[in-house]
Design a protein around this motif. Structure first.
Motif, PDB file in Angstrom:
ATOM      1  N   ASN A   1      -1.722  -1.173   6.932  1.00  0.00           N
ATOM      2  CA  ASN A   1      -2.907  -1.443   5.817  1.00  0.00           C
ATOM      3  C   ASN A   1      -3.745  -3.160   5.446  1.00  0.00           C
ATOM      4  O   ASN A   1      -3.333  -3.890   5.999  1.00  0.00           O
ATOM      5  CB  ASN A   1      -2.074  -0.883   4.818  1.00  0.00           C
ATOM      6  CG  ASN A   1      -3.276  -0.510   3.357  1.00  0.00           C
ATOM      7  OD1 ASN A   1      -4.259   0.317   3.997  1.00  0.00           O
ATOM      8  ND2 ASN A   1      -2.645  -0.555   2.255  1.00  0.00           N
ATOM      9  N   LYS A   2      -4.883  -2.611   4.828  1.00  0.00           N
ATOM     10  CA  LYS A   2      -5.697  -3.744   4.283  1.00  0.00           C
ATOM     11  C   LYS A   2      -5.934  -4.377   5.242  1.00  0.00           C
ATOM     12  O   LYS A   2      -5.338  -5.342   5.393  1.00  0.00           O
ATOM     13  CB  LYS A   2      -4.993  -4.732   3.125  1.00  0.00           C
ATOM     14  CG  LYS A   2      -4.300  -4.238   2.260  1.00  0.00           C
ATOM     15  CD  LYS A   2      -3.904  -4.897   1.088  1.00  0.00           C
ATOM     16  CE  LYS A   2      -3.202  -4.229  -0.483  1.00  0.00           C
ATOM     17  NZ  LYS A   2      -2.772  -5.449  -1.107  1.00  0.00           N
ATOM     18  N   TYR A   3      -6.448  -4.064   6.750  1.00  0.00           N
ATOM     19  CA  TYR A   3      -6.725  -4.725   7.654  1.00  0.00           C
ATOM     20  C   TYR A   3      -7.871  -5.406   7.371  1.00  0.00           C
ATOM     21  O   TYR A   3      -9.111  -4.778   7.343  1.00  0.00           O
ATOM     22  CB  TYR A   3      -6.544  -3.612   8.874  1.00  0.00           C
ATOM     23  CG  TYR A   3      -7.532  -4.938  10.314  1.00  0.00           C
ATOM     24  CD1 TYR A   3      -6.821  -5.472  11.190  1.00  0.00           C
ATOM     25  CD2 TYR A   3      -8.035  -3.624  11.288  1.00  0.00           C
ATOM     26  CE1 TYR A   3      -6.999  -5.928  11.765  1.00  0.00           C
ATOM     27  CE2 TYR A   3      -8.689  -3.954  12.055  1.00  0.00           C
ATOM     28  CZ  TYR A   3      -8.847  -5.452  12.861  1.00  0.00           C
ATOM     29  OH  TYR A   3      -8.716  -6.136  13.828  1.00  0.00           O
TER      30      TYR A   3
ATOM     31  N   GLY B   1       0.349  -1.214  -0.263  1.00  0.00           N
ATOM     32  CA  GLY B   1       0.084   0.439   0.018  1.00  0.00           C
ATOM     33  C   GLY B   1       0.680   1.573  -0.048  1.00  0.00           C
ATOM     34  O   GLY B   1       0.198   2.671   0.202  1.00  0.00           O
ATOM     35  N   LYS B   2       2.254   1.426  -0.263  1.00  0.00           N
ATOM     36  CA  LYS B   2       2.528   2.584  -0.698  1.00  0.00           C
ATOM     37  C   LYS B   2       2.508   3.436  -0.752  1.00  0.00           C
ATOM     38  O   LYS B   2       2.331   4.663  -0.638  1.00  0.00           O
ATOM     39  CB  LYS B   2       4.258   2.114  -0.818  1.00  0.00           C
ATOM     40  CG  LYS B   2       4.973   0.809  -0.346  1.00  0.00           C
ATOM     41  CD  LYS B   2       6.807   0.597  -0.475  1.00  0.00           C
ATOM     42  CE  LYS B   2       6.465   0.216  -2.087  1.00  0.00           C
ATOM     43  NZ  LYS B   2       6.139  -1.326  -1.325  1.00  0.00           N
ATOM     44  N   THR B   3       1.861   2.565  -2.544  1.00  0.00           N
ATOM     45  CA  THR B   3       1.606   3.452  -3.404  1.00  0.00           C
ATOM     46  C   THR B   3       0.174   4.637  -2.890  1.00  0.00           C
ATOM     47  O   THR B   3       0.009   6.098  -3.244  1.00  0.00           O
ATOM     48  CB  THR B   3       0.919   3.715  -4.861  1.00  0.00           C
ATOM     49  OG1 THR B   3       2.479   2.833  -5.208  1.00  0.00           O
ATOM     50  CG2 THR B   3       0.884   3.913  -5.727  1.00  0.00           C
ATOM     51  N   THR B   4      -0.519   3.650  -2.834  1.00  0.00           N
ATOM     52  CA  THR B   4      -2.429   4.050  -2.602  1.00  0.00           C
ATOM     53  C   THR B   4      -1.480   5.059  -1.580  1.00  0.00           C
ATOM     54  O   THR B   4      -2.659   6.080  -1.268  1.00  0.00           O
ATOM     55  CB  THR B   4      -2.521   3.032  -1.980  1.00  0.00           C
ATOM     56  OG1 THR B   4      -2.618   2.304  -3.017  1.00  0.00           O
ATOM     57  CG2 THR B   4      -4.208   3.170  -1.840  1.00  0.00           C
ATOM     58  N   ILE B   5      -1.043   4.703  -0.422  1.00  0.00           N
ATOM     59  CA  ILE B   5      -1.019   5.331   1.101  1.00  0.00           C
ATOM     60  C   ILE B   5      -0.465   7.620   0.439  1.00  0.00           C
ATOM     61  O   ILE B   5      -0.500   7.871   0.521  1.00  0.00           O
ATOM     62  CB  ILE B   5      -0.287   5.108   2.206  1.00  0.00           C
ATOM     63  CG1 ILE B   5      -0.692   3.929   2.706  1.00  0.00           C
ATOM     64  CG2 ILE B   5      -0.045   5.909   3.173  1.00  0.00           C
ATOM     65  CD1 ILE B   5      -0.888   3.153   3.956  1.00  0.00           C
TER      66      ILE B   5
END
Ligand SMILES: Nc1ncnc2c1ncn2[C@@H]1O[C@H](COP(=O)(O)OP(=O)(O)OP(=O)(O)O)[C@@H](O)[C@H]1O
Ligand SMILES: [Mg+2]
Length: 287
Positions: A209-211, A15-19
């Motif tokens: 992320n994506k919990y 999730g680096k890019t999305t965050i």
């Protein structure tokens, strides 16, 4: 000078890019900050999510991406210009967000990245393979309040170019064993980079992320991260936990034009998590 934050994990797909994109958009729109996103990843995901493929192709042909910056150093050409390459007012929200700029990447960097080590080190210029980006942006960073660097999932030379201009780094993880496994390595490697270069770069924290709430395994991993934090083992765990939601994924589609942040991220999930995370980040960088 801006607060420069690298978003980094050795693991891909966390999730680096999305965050990075959500933080940039919320900082610009809700906090009135002037933000530059640097897409250091040859996968070019942040670039395509923020300007779309058509504009990227045109920019790429004109040599106004980070790939050309590195190629210039290798081939002794002078095509890249930061002034020209930085794209103003990007995002699929409102036809572009005032105060959110992008330094785009290029898929062509995939072929070039292994050759960057060959950039000649001049005896007269302080130019080394890790300071190429810093040199290129020397007159530009001061225009911004915050710079967010979307890193590729490695600590190679391109990533080091971003780290060397960062004071902070943020580690997104999926709360599972494989995604959290590399955290101590990142913290110790960046500690060593700090010591060897004299730059000060310190961890802002780990973001889960994506919990998945129903997934007891995810909850256990988060508890483990909290325990490590309490023991002083890694670094801080952000209070904000970002749930898994299809909206976070569809939001990255540039062609899905949005009117505002709520149109893109909803009113509840993931909007509330991203805005809470942004507030935490701004609090920690200023602390
Ligand atoms: N909170 C979320 N819920 C559901 N899907 C998500 C969430 N965050 C990210 N995703 C999706 O997960 C995938 C990976 O996300 P992203 O590209 O942001 O990760 P990354 O760490 O930048 O990956 P890479 O290492 O390849 O650059 C994408 O398909 C993205 O849309
Ligand atoms: Mg990415």
């Amino acid at each position: 000078m801006p607060e420069v934050i690298s978003i980094i994990n050795l693991k891909g797909g966390v999730g680096k890019t999305t965050i990075t994109i959500a933080l940039g958009e919320i900082m610009a729109l809700n906090h009135g900050l002037k933000v530059l996103i640097i897409d250091l990843d040859p996968q070019t995901n942040a670039t395509v999510a923020l300007i779309g493929e058509d504009i990227w192709v045109k920019r790429n042909i004109r040599g106004q991406t980070l790939m050309q910056l590195f190629r210039d150093k290798m081939e002794n050409t002078d095509i890249f210009s930061a002034e020209e390459a930085i794209i103003k007012n990007v995002s699929n929200i409102g036809g572009g967000i005032n105060g959110l700029d992008l330094l785009p990447s290029s898929l062509d960097l995939i072929d070039l990245q292994d050759l960057i080590i060959n950039i000649p080190v001049s005896r007269f210029l302080p130019l080394k393979p890790v300071t190429v980006l810093a040199e290129a942006l020397v007159n530009h960073l001061s225009h911004y309040d915050v710079v967010l660097i979307d890193c590729p999932p490695n600590l190679g030379l391109i990533t080091q170019n971003g780290l060397i201009i960062s004071q902070h780094y943020l580690i997104p993880v999926i709360p599972d064993v494989l995604s959290t496994y590399g955290i101590p390595q990142i913290v110790s490697r960046l500690g060593r980079l700090s010591n060897s270069t004299g730059i000060t770069i310190s961890p802002l924290g780990v973001v889960a992320n994506k919990y998945r709430k129903q997934n007891i395994y995810h909850t256990n991993q988060i508890n483990l991260l909290k325990l490590r934090e309490a023991e002083g083992g890694y670094c801080r765990l952000f209070n904000t936990i970002i749930p898994e939601t299809s909206r976070a994924a569809t939001a990255m589609d540039y062609t899905a034009k949005c009117m505002n942040l709520h149109h893109k991220y909803g009113y509840e999930i993931p909007y509330k998590a991203y805005t809470a995370l942004t507030e935490e980040v701004l609090e920690y960088v200023q602390a």
